[in-house]
Design an enzyme around this catalytic site. Structure first.
Site, PDB file in Angstrom:
ATOM      1  N   LYS A 129       1.312   3.852 -11.958  1.00 40.75           N
ATOM      2  CA  LYS A 129       2.008   3.305 -10.773  1.00 40.75           C
ATOM      3  C   LYS A 129       1.653   1.839 -10.541  1.00 40.75           C
ATOM      4  O   LYS A 129       2.511   1.031 -10.223  1.00 40.75           O
ATOM      5  CB  LYS A 129       1.645   4.124  -9.517  1.00 40.75           C
ATOM      6  CG  LYS A 129       2.090   5.583  -9.595  1.00 40.75           C
ATOM      7  CD  LYS A 129       1.608   6.387  -8.414  1.00 40.75           C
ATOM      8  CE  LYS A 129       0.102   6.569  -8.377  1.00 40.75           C
ATOM      9  NZ  LYS A 129      -0.459   7.394  -9.456  1.00 40.75           N
ATOM     10  N   ASP A 165      -2.293   8.881 -11.835  1.00 38.70           N
ATOM     11  CA  ASP A 165      -2.620   8.048 -13.001  1.00 38.70           C
ATOM     12  C   ASP A 165      -1.462   7.902 -13.990  1.00 38.70           C
ATOM     13  O   ASP A 165      -1.679   7.781 -15.202  1.00 38.70           O
ATOM     14  CB  ASP A 165      -3.865   8.607 -13.733  1.00 38.70           C
ATOM     15  CG  ASP A 165      -5.061   8.706 -12.812  1.00 38.70           C
ATOM     16  OD1 ASP A 165      -5.153   7.888 -11.884  1.00 38.70           O
ATOM     17  OD2 ASP A 165      -5.895   9.608 -13.011  1.00 38.70           O
ATOM     18  N   GLN A 205      -1.567   8.798  -6.030  1.00 38.85           N
ATOM     19  CA  GLN A 205      -1.571  10.156  -6.587  1.00 38.85           C
ATOM     20  C   GLN A 205      -0.201  10.547  -7.154  1.00 38.85           C
ATOM     21  O   GLN A 205       0.540   9.678  -7.564  1.00 38.85           O
ATOM     22  CB  GLN A 205      -2.034  11.177  -5.537  1.00 38.85           C
ATOM     23  CG  GLN A 205      -3.517  11.138  -5.265  1.00 38.85           C
ATOM     24  CD  GLN A 205      -3.872  10.385  -4.009  1.00 38.85           C
ATOM     25  OE1 GLN A 205      -3.260  10.585  -2.968  1.00 38.85           O
ATOM     26  NE2 GLN A 205      -4.860   9.538  -4.095  1.00 38.85           N
ATOM     27  N   GLY A 251      -6.837   4.804  -7.993  1.00 40.41           N
ATOM     28  CA  GLY A 251      -7.295   3.714  -8.860  1.00 40.41           C
ATOM     29  C   GLY A 251      -6.085   3.228  -9.628  1.00 40.41           C
ATOM     30  O   GLY A 251      -5.580   3.937 -10.497  1.00 40.41           O
ATOM     31  N   HIS A 252      -5.582   2.067  -9.262  1.00 42.15           N
ATOM     32  CA  HIS A 252      -4.342   1.556  -9.863  1.00 42.15           C
ATOM     33  C   HIS A 252      -4.661   0.350 -10.730  1.00 42.15           C
ATOM     34  O   HIS A 252      -5.158  -0.671 -10.235  1.00 42.15           O
ATOM     35  CB  HIS A 252      -3.339   1.185  -8.754  1.00 42.15           C
ATOM     36  CG  HIS A 252      -2.874   2.373  -7.962  1.00 42.15           C
ATOM     37  ND1 HIS A 252      -1.973   2.300  -6.936  1.00 42.15           N
ATOM     38  CD2 HIS A 252      -3.186   3.687  -8.070  1.00 42.15           C
ATOM     39  CE1 HIS A 252      -1.752   3.510  -6.449  1.00 42.15           C
ATOM     40  NE2 HIS A 252      -2.495   4.375  -7.114  1.00 42.15           N
TER      41      HIS A 252
HETATM   42  P1  GDP Z   1      -2.040   4.751 -11.569  1.00 43.74           P
HETATM   43  O1  GDP Z   1      -3.124   5.400 -10.797  1.00 43.74           O
HETATM   44  O2  GDP Z   1      -0.779   5.554 -11.565  1.00 43.74           O
HETATM   45  O3  GDP Z   1      -1.798   3.334 -11.170  1.00 43.74           O
HETATM   46  O4  GDP Z   1      -2.522   4.722 -13.082  1.00 43.74           O
HETATM   47  P2  GDP Z   1      -4.006   4.320 -13.623  1.00 43.74           P
HETATM   48  O5  GDP Z   1      -4.153   2.868 -13.506  1.00 43.74           O
HETATM   49  O6  GDP Z   1      -5.037   5.182 -13.016  1.00 43.74           O
HETATM   50  O7  GDP Z   1      -3.905   4.780 -15.123  1.00 43.74           O
HETATM   51  C1  GDP Z   1      -2.900   4.296 -15.962  1.00 43.74           C
HETATM   52  C2  GDP Z   1      -3.550   3.651 -17.197  1.00 43.74           C
HETATM   53  O8  GDP Z   1      -2.557   3.461 -18.181  1.00 43.74           O
HETATM   54  C3  GDP Z   1      -4.121   2.272 -16.929  1.00 43.74           C
HETATM   55  O9  GDP Z   1      -5.249   2.104 -17.742  1.00 43.74           O
HETATM   56  C4  GDP Z   1      -2.993   1.345 -17.373  1.00 43.74           C
HETATM   57  O10 GDP Z   1      -3.471   0.067 -17.766  1.00 43.74           O
HETATM   58  C5  GDP Z   1      -2.461   2.095 -18.543  1.00 43.74           C
HETATM   59  N1  GDP Z   1      -1.045   1.913 -18.850  1.00 43.74           N
HETATM   60  C6  GDP Z   1       0.022   1.822 -18.002  1.00 43.74           C
HETATM   61  N2  GDP Z   1       1.174   1.807 -18.694  1.00 43.74           N
HETATM   62  C7  GDP Z   1       0.842   1.877 -20.000  1.00 43.74           C
HETATM   63  C8  GDP Z   1       1.580   1.946 -21.210  1.00 43.74           C
HETATM   64  O11 GDP Z   1       2.809   1.938 -21.232  1.00 43.74           O
HETATM   65  N3  GDP Z   1       0.865   2.046 -22.375  1.00 43.74           N
HETATM   66  C9  GDP Z   1      -0.492   2.088 -22.398  1.00 43.74           C
HETATM   67  N4  GDP Z   1      -1.086   2.197 -23.573  1.00 43.74           N
HETATM   68  N5  GDP Z   1      -1.210   2.039 -21.277  1.00 43.74           N
HETATM   69  C10 GDP Z   1      -0.571   1.956 -20.097  1.00 43.74           C
HETATM   70  P1  IMO Z   2      -3.995   7.578  -8.362  1.00 44.54           P
HETATM   71  O1  IMO Z   2      -3.341   6.947  -7.160  1.00 44.54           O
HETATM   72  C1  IMO Z   2      -5.626  11.170 -10.178  1.00 44.54           C
HETATM   73  C2  IMO Z   2      -7.486  14.101  -7.506  1.00 44.54           C
HETATM   74  C3  IMO Z   2      -8.957  14.323  -7.708  1.00 44.54           C
HETATM   75  C4  IMO Z   2      -9.081  15.789  -7.314  1.00 44.54           C
HETATM   76  C5  IMO Z   2      -8.085  15.898  -6.163  1.00 44.54           C
HETATM   77  C6  IMO Z   2      -8.715  15.808  -4.775  1.00 44.54           C
HETATM   78  O2  IMO Z   2      -4.922   6.687  -9.100  1.00 44.54           O
HETATM   79  O3  IMO Z   2      -2.992   8.255  -9.216  1.00 44.54           O
HETATM   80  P2  IMO Z   2      -9.739  13.778  -3.407  1.00 44.54           P
HETATM   81  O4  IMO Z   2     -10.876  12.865  -3.718  1.00 44.54           O
HETATM   82  O5  IMO Z   2      -8.441  13.079  -3.210  1.00 44.54           O
HETATM   83  O6  IMO Z   2     -10.040  14.736  -2.281  1.00 44.54           O
HETATM   84  O7  IMO Z   2      -9.600  14.711  -4.719  1.00 44.54           O
HETATM   85  O8  IMO Z   2      -7.162  14.842  -6.327  1.00 44.54           O
HETATM   86  N1  IMO Z   2      -7.057  12.719  -7.266  1.00 44.54           N
HETATM   87  C7  IMO Z   2      -6.476  11.939  -8.205  1.00 44.54           C
HETATM   88  N2  IMO Z   2      -6.245  12.173  -9.508  1.00 44.54           N
HETATM   89  N3  IMO Z   2      -5.228  10.010  -9.623  1.00 44.54           N
HETATM   90  C8  IMO Z   2      -5.435   9.773  -8.316  1.00 44.54           C
HETATM   91  O9  IMO Z   2      -4.960   8.685  -7.692  1.00 44.54           O
HETATM   92  C9  IMO Z   2      -6.126  10.744  -7.549  1.00 44.54           C
HETATM   93  N4  IMO Z   2      -6.514  10.826  -6.253  1.00 44.54           N
HETATM   94  C10 IMO Z   2      -7.066  12.036  -6.095  1.00 44.54           C
HETATM   95  O10 IMO Z   2      -9.355  14.095  -9.040  1.00 44.54           O
HETATM   96  O11 IMO Z   2      -8.601  16.606  -8.364  1.00 44.54           O
HETATM   97 MG    MG Z   3      -5.116   6.026 -11.043  1.00 42.30          MG
END
Ligand code: GDP
Ligand code: IMO
Ligand code: MG
Length: 429
Positions: free
Chosen positions: A16, A13, A223, A40-41
């Protein structure tokens, strides 16, 4: 141009999806190479906010090929739903391609994910419950069903007829659960095959052809290093095989490692984690709550509140080394706007020693106490800033100190979720 990998440097999270969306502009292909819909991207663009679980973050550009590579495990129902939602919102999936070697998440994987967590009790991992771990376990255990089988009805029924009795025995004898009906599972999955088959191909050959033409392939990791099966806080990790680390990208894509020219590590400006396991800089106090609320730190997949804390530079340097990073993309700097002071963890106290290395053992990491360096915060809104020089001096000092501690140039600073809310310090490629 060759292959460029984007990986998470923390516990997932990091942003990416947002970084891939930005870098995709200069790429021809965007491809996922590992994990499943535990990821979840988030991408925010002119059509709104999208949370992608399986479809690569390049899908919003009409001219990019998007690939789900052989290293990804696919829940067909989730993928079809994601495709349907994208189409409903006006995003074409015509250029989506899925590897015939992807493993399929089956109903027993979802059941076992839940039952296994219950059985572990206090030692539960805190998984996303999407069946991803059990699907990878079956891949390694040679009990998997692949996309190529799913789209061939005879092959699918034959494979299921071998595997389901085995899985039913496990469900009944180990977990005391009800067995699954062969007819129910096979008829549900028979419906998925024809819907997915137009997308299915030998994606490794497609990517190789693109590389041979000199095109740029962006490999979108899932991840983060600290959740990796080998490098992460075992056993509180995810089960992806190949790994989500940069080292897994070419295996999960089916190309040779020689094609990779750059590895971009995405880090957020502080630390978060979802699920269980040690996190030395976690703040279980008002400051942690403030980070969660300011940053709206709730999981993009499960909606669970993310655990929040100060930036952990020991872990960051470790993950930079393991991934062989050439660039860092630093996200969410804006979330820190307005805090009076900020801390960075530069070492751990472990018993009588001070260490700067990341312990292999989760038990040891749980005993580590962070050693902090305190830096002044800034009282200015950074969301509209587009040049590094225009950041408040305290924000520049914070970024520069973290760059020094990670040991890799921060080429991109993100100050908001939208595509243009970025400061390009140096072009990444
Ligand atoms: P990922 O799994 O690495 O793709 O990240 P996620 O999407 O799960 O979580 C990142 C969150 O941060 C999302 O809600 C993005 O919209 C948000 N985000 C990304 N870059 C920025 C930033 O520079 N500032 C803020 N405020 N939010 C950001
Ligand atoms: P992105 O790509 C954050 C975490 C879960 C749990 C552990 C194992 O969005 O960054 P699983 O369901 O994979 O067997 O769970 O890994 N986890 C993540 N945490 N971002 C993710 O993906 C994750 N994918 C798995 O919360 O701790
Ligand atoms: Mg994510």
């Amino acid at each position: 141009m060759p292959a460029i990998i984007v990986v998470g440097g923390q516990w997932g999270d990091e942003g990416k999806g947002r970084v891939v969306d930005l870098l995709a502009r200069k790429s021809h292909i965007v491809a996922r190479y590992s994990a499943g819909n535990n990821a979840g991207h988030t991408v925010v663009n002119e059509l709104g906010e999208f949370r992608l679980h399986l479809v690569p973050a390049g899908i919003f550009y009409g001219d990019k090929e998007c690939i789900i590579g052989n290293g990804v495990v696919i829940d067909p129902a989730v993928l079809l739903q994601e495709i349907g939602e994208l189409e409903e919102r006006g995003v074409s999936v015509e250029r989506l391609h899925i590897s015939d070697r992807c493993h399929i998440i089956m109903p027993y994987h979802l059941l076992i994910d839940r039952l296994d967590e219950e059985l572990r009790g206090k030692a539960a991992i805190g998984t996303t419950g999407r069946g991803v771990g059990p699907a990878f376990a079956d891949k390694v255990g040679r009990l998997g069903i692949r996309m190529g089988d799913l789209i061939d009805p005879d092959a699918f029924r034959q494979r299921l007829s071998f595997i389901l009795p085995y899985k039913n025995a496990v469900l009944q004898k180990l977990y005391g659960a009800e067995p699954l009906s062969f007819e129910d599972v096979s008829s549900t999955y028979a419906g998925y095959g024809p819907q997915l088959s137009p997308f299915v191909t030998d994606t490794a050959a497609l990517v190789q052809d693109a590389l041979d033409r000199g095109e740029t392939v962006l490999l979108e990791g899932a991840q983060g290093a600290l959740l990796d099966l080998d490098a992460g806080t075992y056993e509180y990790v995810t089960s992806s095989v190949p790994s989500s680390l940069a080292g897994g990208a070419t295996v999960g894509m089916g190309i040779g490692p020689v094609h990779v020219s750059k590895v971009v590590g995405v880090y957020k400006a502080y630390q978060t984690r979802v699920g269980n396991g040690p996190m030395p800089t976690e703040l279980v106090d008002k400051m942690g709550d403030a980070l969660r609320e300011r940053g709206w730190e709730y999981g993009a997949t499960t909606g669970r509140p993310r655990r929040c804390g100060w930036f952990d530079a020991v872990a960051a340097r470790y993950s930079a080394r393991l991934n062989g990073l050439t660039s860092v993309a630093f996200t969410r700097l804006d979330v820190l706007d307005g805090f009076p002071s900020l801390s960075i963890c530069t070492a751990y106290r472990l018993g009588e020693s001070t260490i700067r290395t990341f312990p292999a053992s989760s038990v040891a990491l749980a005993r580590c106490q962070p050693v902090y360096e305190e830096l002044p915060g800034w009282q200015k809104d950074t969301r509209q800033i587009r040049a590094f020089e225009e950041l408040p001096p305290q924000a520049k000092a914070y970024v520069e100190r973290i760059q020094e501690l990670i040991g890799c140039p921060i080429d991109l600073v993100s100050v908001g979720p939208e595509r243009d809310q970025a400061i390009i310090v140096n072009p990444v490629f």
